[in-house]
Design a protein around this motif. Structure first.
Motif, PDB file in Angstrom:
ATOM      1  N   ILE A  41      38.935 -18.787  61.910  1.00 51.69           N
ATOM      2  CA  ILE A  41      38.977 -20.219  61.570  1.00 51.69           C
ATOM      3  C   ILE A  41      38.512 -21.085  62.740  1.00 51.69           C
ATOM      4  CG2 ILE A  41      40.539 -22.085  60.836  1.00 51.69           C
ATOM      5  CD1 ILE A  41      42.279 -19.983  59.538  1.00 51.69           C
ATOM      6  N   LEU A  42      38.569 -20.551  63.954  1.00 49.83           N
ATOM      7  CA  LEU A  42      38.310 -21.347  65.163  1.00 49.83           C
ATOM      8  C   LEU A  42      36.989 -22.102  65.143  1.00 49.83           C
ATOM      9  CD1 LEU A  42      39.398 -22.105  67.961  1.00 49.83           C
ATOM     10  CD2 LEU A  42      38.277 -20.068  68.871  1.00 49.83           C
ATOM     11  N   PRO A  43      35.852 -21.534  64.689  1.00 49.49           N
ATOM     12  CA  PRO A  43      34.601 -22.327  64.705  1.00 49.49           C
ATOM     13  C   PRO A  43      34.647 -23.575  63.835  1.00 49.49           C
ATOM     14  CG  PRO A  43      34.119 -19.983  64.510  1.00 49.49           C
ATOM     15  CD  PRO A  43      35.600 -20.134  64.341  1.00 49.49           C
ATOM     16  N   GLY A  44      35.567 -23.639  62.890  1.00 51.04           N
ATOM     17  CA  GLY A  44      35.663 -24.829  62.050  1.00 51.04           C
ATOM     18  C   GLY A  44      36.347 -26.006  62.725  1.00 51.04           C
ATOM     19  N   ILE A  45      36.974 -25.787  63.875  1.00 49.16           N
ATOM     20  CA  ILE A  45      37.616 -26.865  64.617  1.00 49.16           C
ATOM     21  C   ILE A  45      36.559 -27.550  65.470  1.00 49.16           C
ATOM     22  CG2 ILE A  45      39.496 -27.488  66.165  1.00 49.16           C
ATOM     23  CD1 ILE A  45      40.408 -26.230  63.555  1.00 49.16           C
ATOM     24  N   ARG A  46      36.391 -28.847  65.297  1.00 49.99           N
ATOM     25  CA  ARG A  46      35.340 -29.579  66.003  1.00 49.99           C
ATOM     26  C   ARG A  46      35.887 -30.246  67.253  1.00 49.99           C
ATOM     27  NH1 ARG A  46      32.872 -33.402  61.448  1.00 49.99           N
ATOM     28  NH2 ARG A  46      35.114 -33.723  61.105  1.00 49.99           N
ATOM     29  N   GLY A  47      34.999 -30.440  68.213  1.00 50.22           N
ATOM     30  CA  GLY A  47      35.333 -31.202  69.406  1.00 50.22           C
ATOM     31  C   GLY A  47      36.110 -30.398  70.437  1.00 50.22           C
ATOM     32  N   ARG A  48      36.639 -31.127  71.415  1.00 53.53           N
ATOM     33  CA  ARG A  48      37.356 -30.489  72.509  1.00 53.53           C
ATOM     34  C   ARG A  48      38.743 -30.005  72.099  1.00 53.53           C
ATOM     35  NH1 ARG A  48      38.524 -35.986  76.045  1.00 53.53           N
ATOM     36  NH2 ARG A  48      39.551 -37.171  74.385  1.00 53.53           N
ATOM     37  N   GLY A  49      39.205 -30.378  70.912  1.00 54.58           N
ATOM     38  CA  GLY A  49      40.505 -29.914  70.445  1.00 54.58           C
ATOM     39  C   GLY A  49      40.516 -28.445  70.065  1.00 54.58           C
ATOM     40  N   ARG A  50      39.336 -27.807  70.049  1.00 51.35           N
ATOM     41  CA  ARG A  50      39.262 -26.402  69.685  1.00 51.35           C
ATOM     42  C   ARG A  50      40.016 -25.524  70.683  1.00 51.35           C
ATOM     43  NH1 ARG A  50      33.335 -24.272  69.128  1.00 51.35           N
ATOM     44  NH2 ARG A  50      33.407 -25.849  67.483  1.00 51.35           N
ATOM     45  N   LEU A  51      39.845 -25.796  71.984  1.00 48.60           N
ATOM     46  CA  LEU A  51      40.504 -24.998  73.011  1.00 48.60           C
ATOM     47  C   LEU A  51      42.019 -25.168  72.957  1.00 48.60           C
ATOM     48  CD1 LEU A  51      40.402 -23.175  75.495  1.00 48.60           C
ATOM     49  CD2 LEU A  51      40.085 -25.230  76.898  1.00 48.60           C
ATOM     50  N   PHE A  52      42.488 -26.426  72.835  1.00 48.01           N
ATOM     51  CA  PHE A  52      43.929 -26.671  72.756  1.00 48.01           C
ATOM     52  C   PHE A  52      44.526 -26.010  71.514  1.00 48.01           C
ATOM     53  CE2 PHE A  52      42.715 -30.549  75.275  1.00 48.01           C
ATOM     54  CZ  PHE A  52      43.286 -30.099  76.455  1.00 48.01           C
ATOM     55  N   TRP A  53      43.806 -26.076  70.411  1.00 49.47           N
ATOM     56  CA  TRP A  53      44.297 -25.454  69.175  1.00 49.47           C
ATOM     57  C   TRP A  53      44.414 -23.953  69.342  1.00 49.47           C
ATOM     58  CZ3 TRP A  53      42.368 -21.966  65.565  1.00 49.47           C
ATOM     59  CH2 TRP A  53      43.030 -21.927  64.336  1.00 49.47           C
ATOM     60  N   PHE A  54      43.430 -23.323  69.957  1.00 49.62           N
ATOM     61  CA  PHE A  54      43.463 -21.879  70.158  1.00 49.62           C
ATOM     62  C   PHE A  54      44.607 -21.477  71.094  1.00 49.62           C
ATOM     63  CE2 PHE A  54      42.025 -18.059  72.492  1.00 49.62           C
ATOM     64  CZ  PHE A  54      41.943 -17.183  71.431  1.00 49.62           C
ATOM     65  N   LEU A  55      44.823 -22.244  72.167  1.00 46.50           N
ATOM     66  CA  LEU A  55      45.918 -21.938  73.093  1.00 46.50           C
ATOM     67  C   LEU A  55      47.272 -22.070  72.403  1.00 46.50           C
ATOM     68  CD1 LEU A  55      44.680 -23.642  76.395  1.00 46.50           C
ATOM     69  CD2 LEU A  55      44.698 -21.203  75.834  1.00 46.50           C
TER      70      LEU A  55
END
Length: 326
Positions: A41-55
């Motif tokens: 699902i990670l590529p569907g998260i846009r912007g710089r929030g992708r890294l925080f979401w993954f962590l």
């Protein structure tokens, strides 16, 4: 005890040592599958929030996997000793072996590995579990070991933890393990509630629940260590079998401290710099502005000034006009 021609009776095969049990493998597989799903699902998260979401996902799954797995591990306390000791009762044969003691929340594991493995025409590689959970009878498990004819070192170690043993460790270990297991199940529940609150999102109360999770995990360590010293040592000639805290104990301590730091960090950021906390949880102000624009665009247009002038008629004139028409 022998059968005909001096041969020994047949006993079931030995329980061999395995690096992990099936329960731990199932739990780890489930959490790894969830992690793989979130990575897709990670590529569907846009912007710089992708890294925080993954962590956030990795931290949440790590804490949940640890809290659930350590319930079934058998290395809260571990100890090894190498000795030259007797192998079977009523036999003078001596074997060079390593005896291991592994204490978990559900019982005791005693391992016996020969050095070398093949001695006295047998393969010496044993791993026996003696449970003391609520639905298990430790003394009954020990009696079954006697009936199977387990090697003397295993029976000697297991006897130290029976209720009739003068060492007096059975009641201490069983009660402390039950309280530690109960607090860990409560920690797992509070972890689930914190995940739910963070997804709503109610960040402050999610931080409180994460802080409560850390407190319960640290209390489980206190319950497990709240015991007096054993009255008798486990001695094999000049060698003594002593235990020390194992991997599950230290993993629980590290995970509890991690939850403590994360919970305190969320609570402090919420009171000092809530904007940065919203940025970490992808709750930036841009979304709020877009929602406000959408709300204003969906409202009906304001009436024109001419329409307002027509509608704003004094009440007296309106009565006169009505009376004249009548």
């Amino acid at each position: 005890m022998t059968l005909w021609n001096g041969s020994f009776p047949f006993y079931p095969g030995t329980n061999a040592c395995f690096p992990f049990d099936t329960t731990r493998a199932i739990i780890i597989s489930v959490f790894l599958s969830m992690l793989a799903t979130f990575i897709i699902i990670l590529p569907g998260i846009r912007g710089r929030g992708r890294l925080f979401w993954f962590l956030r996902v990795v931290m949440a799954l790590f804490v949940g996997a640890v809290v659930l797995t350590i319930q079934f591990t058998r290395d809260w306390e571990t100890g090894w000793v190498r000795a030259n000791t007797s192998y079977k009762s009523f036999s003078r044969a001596l074997v060079n072996v390593e005896i291991g003691l592994h204490i978990g929340l559900a019982g005791v594991n005693v391992t016996l590995v020969g050095k070398p493995v093949n001695q006295v025409n047998e393969t010496i590689n044993y791993n026996e579990h003696f449970a003391w959970s609520f639905d298990a009878d430790y003394d009954h498990s020990y009696s079954e070991g006697l009936e199977k004819g387990l090697p003397s070192p295993i029976l000697y170690v297991a006897e130290k933890f029976t209720m009739q043993s003068p060492c007096g460790v059975h009641r201490q270990y069983r009660i402390s393990s039950h309280y530690a297991s109960l607090t860990l199940w409560m920690a797992f529940c509070t972890w689930l509630i914190s995940i739910l609150l963070f997804s709503m999102p109610i960040l402050l109360y999610g931080g409180y629940m994460l802080l409560l999770t850390a407190t319960l995990m640290l209390f489980s360590l206190l319950f497990f260590t709240a015991r007096s010293a054993p009255k008798c040592p486990i001695q094999f000639g000049p060698a003594s079998l002593k235990t020390d805290y194992g991997g599950s104990f230290w993993l629980t301590l590290v995970t509890g401290l991690l939850c403590l730091l994360l919970g305190l960090g969320i609570i402090i950021l919420n009171s000092v710099q809530p904007e940065k906390l919203k940025l970490v949880f992808n709750l930036d102000e841009g979304k709020g502005e877009e929602e406000e624009r959408w709300d204003t665009s969906s409202l009906p247009a304001e009436p024109s000034s001419s329409a307002q002038d027509v509608l704003m008629v004094p009440l007296g004139e309106l009565c006169e006009v009505t009376a004249t028409q009548l």
